[in-house]
Motif scaffolding. Structure first.
Motif, PDB file in Angstrom:
ATOM      1  N   TYR B 172      -8.002 -23.607  25.666  1.00 11.18           N
ATOM      2  CA  TYR B 172      -8.650 -24.626  24.823  1.00 11.18           C
ATOM      3  C   TYR B 172      -9.910 -25.173  25.503  1.00 11.18           C
ATOM      4  O   TYR B 172     -10.939 -25.371  24.866  1.00 11.18           O
ATOM      5  CB  TYR B 172      -7.681 -25.783  24.560  1.00 11.18           C
ATOM      6  N   SER B 173      -9.807 -25.436  26.798  1.00 12.31           N
ATOM      7  CA  SER B 173     -10.962 -25.976  27.515  1.00 12.31           C
ATOM      8  C   SER B 173     -12.152 -25.041  27.420  1.00 12.31           C
ATOM      9  O   SER B 173     -13.282 -25.464  27.185  1.00 12.31           O
ATOM     10  CB  SER B 173     -10.624 -26.193  28.990  1.00 12.31           C
ATOM     11  N   ALA B 174     -11.879 -23.744  27.617  1.00 16.34           N
ATOM     12  CA  ALA B 174     -12.964 -22.777  27.574  1.00 16.34           C
ATOM     13  C   ALA B 174     -13.623 -22.775  26.195  1.00 16.34           C
ATOM     14  O   ALA B 174     -14.851 -22.795  26.081  1.00 16.34           O
ATOM     15  CB  ALA B 174     -12.446 -21.383  27.913  1.00 16.34           C
ATOM     16  N   ARG B 175     -12.799 -22.794  25.162  1.00 19.42           N
ATOM     17  CA  ARG B 175     -13.366 -22.815  23.797  1.00 19.42           C
ATOM     18  C   ARG B 175     -14.155 -24.086  23.574  1.00 19.42           C
ATOM     19  O   ARG B 175     -15.219 -24.085  22.967  1.00 19.42           O
ATOM     20  CB  ARG B 175     -12.247 -22.728  22.766  1.00 19.42           C
ATOM     21  N   ASP B 176     -13.598 -25.166  24.078  1.00 18.77           N
ATOM     22  CA  ASP B 176     -14.219 -26.471  23.942  1.00 18.77           C
ATOM     23  C   ASP B 176     -15.621 -26.477  24.540  1.00 18.77           C
ATOM     24  O   ASP B 176     -16.518 -27.143  24.056  1.00 18.77           O
ATOM     25  CB  ASP B 176     -13.329 -27.466  24.693  1.00 18.77           C
ATOM     26  N   LEU B 177     -15.789 -25.700  25.615  1.00 11.94           N
ATOM     27  CA  LEU B 177     -17.079 -25.646  26.290  1.00 11.94           C
ATOM     28  C   LEU B 177     -17.996 -24.605  25.659  1.00 11.94           C
ATOM     29  O   LEU B 177     -19.077 -24.332  26.164  1.00 11.94           O
ATOM     30  CB  LEU B 177     -16.877 -25.336  27.765  1.00 11.94           C
ATOM     31  N   GLY B 178     -17.546 -23.995  24.566  1.00 19.87           N
ATOM     32  CA  GLY B 178     -18.419 -23.096  23.827  1.00 19.87           C
ATOM     33  C   GLY B 178     -18.093 -21.624  23.924  1.00 19.87           C
ATOM     34  O   GLY B 178     -18.834 -20.792  23.415  1.00 19.87           O
ATOM     35  N   ALA B 179     -16.990 -21.266  24.614  1.00 17.01           N
ATOM     36  CA  ALA B 179     -16.664 -19.851  24.771  1.00 17.01           C
ATOM     37  C   ALA B 179     -16.060 -19.294  23.492  1.00 17.01           C
ATOM     38  O   ALA B 179     -15.122 -19.868  22.960  1.00 17.01           O
ATOM     39  CB  ALA B 179     -15.688 -19.671  25.928  1.00 17.01           C
TER      40      ALA B 179
END
Lengths: 315, 541
Positions: B172-179
């Motif tokens: 989730y964090s990675a997606r949150d940062l735009g991944a």
């Protein structure tokens, strides 16, 4: 309003966990969502972050409808309760991860990352792995990583709950300071009312998926609009017979007051909590600062109680 | 009162002795026997046979390595792809993948080879019946493909296990940062899977080296070290040569074993969770790649099992296939007592293995006995050593006094029991780790002995683990071939060996029938125990 949420609804297997919730947050404001576990506060955060799809409702951020945007396209950053740091990357790589998706070159990104780490007091820790940091430091990395892409909205999901009491106080004021410095609109989820009171510009109280009260902290405490607000926040004495209530600090010792008997007292360090029995058989509690002259159990005392009517509250 | 305590103390010591002695005698001793046989002649150190093999048969080593490397690469890549596809998929697709993995896990290992012959052999359904070709498809690529297909499911199970240990908040964090999905797979999932990739690649490599059934069935003229060892034993009765080849095969296995032990300690730290759904969106080039790889894999598996099913229910007359139950009737002659024997062996190995596993867990993790680490180390070795190595070890170790076990049912049961022990001891250790020291100390605080801790706390609290352990060992024994093929005397065959025999003598329809029967039995037992487990869990909560 900078952030506007209207009629947000989320069901899991036909169970409504967030029911028709609408609220707004001004730019640069810190809103705390407060409520017992299972009240839907984390679900709201997930819906804002784009991690769950809401069944109904709209989210407008800075004039743009982001309701249907996936997480990766929202200008929103989340700091998770367990931080969600990348265990296989160094601290600096964690912090600058988001920058590559907005087209910032590695060298430039590192510069920004180191600046950011300074702001959260982590200079010199760039090359460590998350597992080599303490809980508080990991928390700071998560905040730095969330802020580095300059999101329009920062979401914090019980960010302090994994830390010990002292560190919690320290980081709480740090988060507030950073939030002010960046003037970033923030939503902070917690179940700890003291935390909510000390950090929030506004508090949204929730229970069973519904918005109960939305107000400034002092107002929430002093003018609860519902029975739930009254019960959940602070401590309270009830006089069911006369349908009225009083906060503990609305009871104070005074020679002009009604005569009561001390039933029990408990020493709590800075304060002492007394349980008193009135002449009509109601028990009420009060607190007084730990100064000379405490009362003993069985002693007769005089106290004044400022009652408020219960019937003006909903439910 | 004092007497009872004394008896309990004796019982405790007795159990400890049983564990120590049985593991040393039934695992370590046979292994040492193979080394002795390979390197000593008439009591003096002599490596002539080994030298001879390395000089004259170096081509076999090359063949084995070629097959093992290719199978490892293919099955690792596909398993990782299917694992990632599983991660991105919704519940329904995950269920289908789980079902396929379970189906292949409960099938005998050479089912893939059997279906390969059914489909692509000289009279294969696809090559001969559809395209009218009479091809010689036997050879290296057939082996590589079939081995890979066989290993993918097991590897995939390890991959999905590791994925469930990744905290979803990391993704989730990675997606949150735009991944996007491609970036998450590339930057987060694959790097986090690296230790798992190493483990599955190494295990596949060792298993491929040790596998003699696939090359024996579809290798044609292409021989590997494992088949050579098998033939030395079965065709020429040359146990020294068979030992020498197995010792050579043992070296990479030992290497893998060391890395495996190290890694397993690292990976047990995080708790497994059910993988969240919709954790990634279904788009991006990497997603498309893993999707197509997975679909091809699923397609192959479906074809494979359909072909076995069809082959069991059809016969050919004048080149035309027709539906019949004759194969089943024909099979009767081959399996008169075999299936009962297989089931009994599997039951014994399942029950004893599960209990022994829990005991190892208890004495290792809770009692922390001296030398228990070493015992556990030895108990894990059968996980990587070639099955035929273990079988030859048993022949050498137990033929003479005081055992005289050659040709008995006991030697077969002991062999399968100790061959499967690594699974059981792993589950036993996990069970022991779930019990808190407070619970154990409470027993002692209230006057209980160590034996009471075992009887009143460890065993009852490990019931679920015992069930899982039993089902595992039962299935493994039902489907095993490698280690027992040299131990079983002709009159006492078990189902897998009969299946192996009939396939080698070209009776593919009968082989298919036996395959289906084995699958049905293991499936019934697994489903039964799964149901018991579910009911227990419902009762608990």
């Amino acid at each position: 309003m900078f952030l506007e949420i209207s009629n947000l609804t989320k069901k899991y297997n036909n169970k409504t966990v967030v029911s028709n919730v609408s609220f707004g947050v001004e730019e640069g404001e810190l809103l705390t969502i407060l409520g017992p576990s299972g009240c839907g506060k984390t679900t709201i955060l997930k819906a804002l972050g784009g991690f769950v799809k809401s069944d109904d409702g709209k989210v407008i951020l800075d004039g743009i409808d982001i309701t249907d945007f996936p997480a990766e396209e929202r200008p929103v950053s989340t700091v998770f309760q367990s931080y969600g740091l990348f265990p296989h990357m160094s601290v600096i790589d964690n912090v600058i991860y988001g920058l590559k998706f907005i087209g910032i070159k590695r060298k430039e990104a590192e510069k920004i990352g180191i600046e950011m780490l300074k702001k959260v007091h982590l200079q010199g820790e760039e090359n460590k792995r998350p597992s080599q940091l303490s809980g508080g430091q990991q928390q700071r990395v998560a905040v730095a990583r969330g802020l580095v892409t300059r999101p329009k909205l920062l979401l914090l999901d019980e960010p302090l709950s994994n830390l010990d009491a002292k560190l919690r106080l320290e980081l709480r004021s740090e988060i507030k300071a950073i939030q002010r410095e960046f003037n970033i609109t923030t939503i902070f989820v917690t179940h700890d009312q003291e935390e909510a009171f000390s950090i929030a510009d506004k508090i949204m109280l929730m229970n069973k998926g519904e918005l109960i009260q939305f107000s400034r902290p002092r107002e929430l405490y002093e003018n609860p609009t519902t029975k739930f607000s009254l019960d959940f926040i602070g401590s309270v004495n009830y006089d069911e017979k006369n349908s009225r209530f009083s906060r503990l600090e609305d009871v104070y010792f005074d020679d002009k007051g009604e005569e009561m008997e001390v039933l029990d007292y408990s020493f709590k360090g800075q304060i002492i909590e007394y349980t008193l029995l009135t002449s009509d058989g109601t028990t009420i509690r009060t607190v007084s600062l730990n100064r000379k002259g405490e009362f003993a159990v069985g002693e007769k005392v005089n106290a004044i109680v400022n009652w408020s009517p219960l019937d003006k509250l909903d439910k | 009162m004092k007497n009872i305590k004394y008896i309990k103390k004796i019982l405790d010591k007795l159990l400890i002795s049983i564990i120590y002695i049985s593991i040393l005698v039934f695992i370590l001793y046979p292994i040492l026997c193979v080394f002795y046989q390979a390197m000593f002649i008439d009591g003096s150190f002599n490596v002539n046979v080994l030298n001879d093999f390395l000089i004259n048969d170096i081509k076999l080593l090359g063949n084995s390595l070629k097959v093992a490397i290719l199978s490892t690469i293919i099955s690792t890549i596909v398993a990782i792809s299917v694992g990632i596809f599983y991660l991105v998929s919704n519940k329904r697709t995950r269920k289908i993948i789980n079902l396929i993995m379970m189906l292949t896990m409960i099938s005998p290992p050479f089912v893939t080879s059997l279906s390969y012959i059914n489909l692509f052999g000289r009279r294969g359904f696809i090559t001969h019946d559809i395209f009218g070709l009479t091809l010689n498809t036997y050879g290296m690529w057939g082996i590589v493909l079939m081995q890979s297909l066989g290993f993918i499911s097991l590897n995939c199970l390890v991959v999905t296990g590791s994925l469930s240990r990744i905290n979803s908040k990391i993704i989730y964090s990675a997606r949150d940062l735009g991944a996007d999905t491609t970036s998450v797979i590339k930057d987060i999932v694959i790097p986090l899977l690296r230790p798992t990739m190493l483990i599955i690649a190494l295990l596949t490599f060792v298993r491929s080296l040790a596998d003699f059934t696939t090359p024996a069935i579809i290798g044609g003229n292409f021989n590997t070290m494992a088949t050579e060892a098998y033939l030395s034993m079965v065709a020429y009765g040359d146990i020294t040569r068979a030992s020498v080849i197995n010792v050579v095969l043992f070296i990479p296995a030992l290497f893998v074993f060391i890395i495996y032990r190290k890694n397993i300690q690292n990976t047990n730290m995080n708790e497994a969770n059910e993988l969240e759904e919709d954790i990634l969106s279904k788009n991006g080039i990497l997603y498309q790649i893993v999707k197509y790889i997975s679909l091809i894999f699923i397609f192959f598996i479906i074809i494979q099992y359909s072909s076995i099913f069809i082959s069991a229910f059809t016969k050919k007359r004048m080149g035309i296939s027709y539906f019949t139950l004759k194969n089943f009737i024909e099979t009767k002659a081959y399996i008169s007592k075999t299936f009962m024997r297989s089931i009994v062996y599997s039951l014994i190995s399942g029950i004893c293995g599960a209990l022994l596993g829990i005991l190892i867990g208890y004495y290792l993790e809770i009692r922390k006995l001296r030398f228990m680490d070493f015992i556990d180390l030895v108990a894990t070795m059968p996980y990587v050593i070639p099955g035929s190595f273990f079988g030859i070890g048993y022949i050498l170790a137990f033929k003479g006094a005081p055992f005289f076990l050659t040709g008995t049912a006991t030697i077969v049961v002991l062999n399968v029991l100790f061959k499967q022990l690594p699974f059981s001891s792993k589950i036993g250790i996990e069970a022991a780790n779930q019990i808190s020291y407070e619970t154990i100390n409470s027993v002692k605080d209230l006057g209980g002995t160590d034996f009471d801790v075992l009887k009143d706390v460890v065993l009852p609290m490990s019931k679920n683990n015992l069930f899982i352990s039993f089902a595992n060992s039962f299935t493994a024994t039902m489907t095993t071939v490698g280690s027992i093929i040299f131990l079983v005397y002709p009159g006492q065959k078990v189902a897998t060996l009969v299946m192996f025999d009939v396939i080698q003598s070209g009776k593919y329809n009968v082989g298919s029938v036996i395959a289906i029967l084995i699958i049905l039995i293991t499936m019934t037992v697994n489903i039964l125990f799964y149901k018991v487990l579910i009911r227990r869990e419902v009762n608990v909560s």
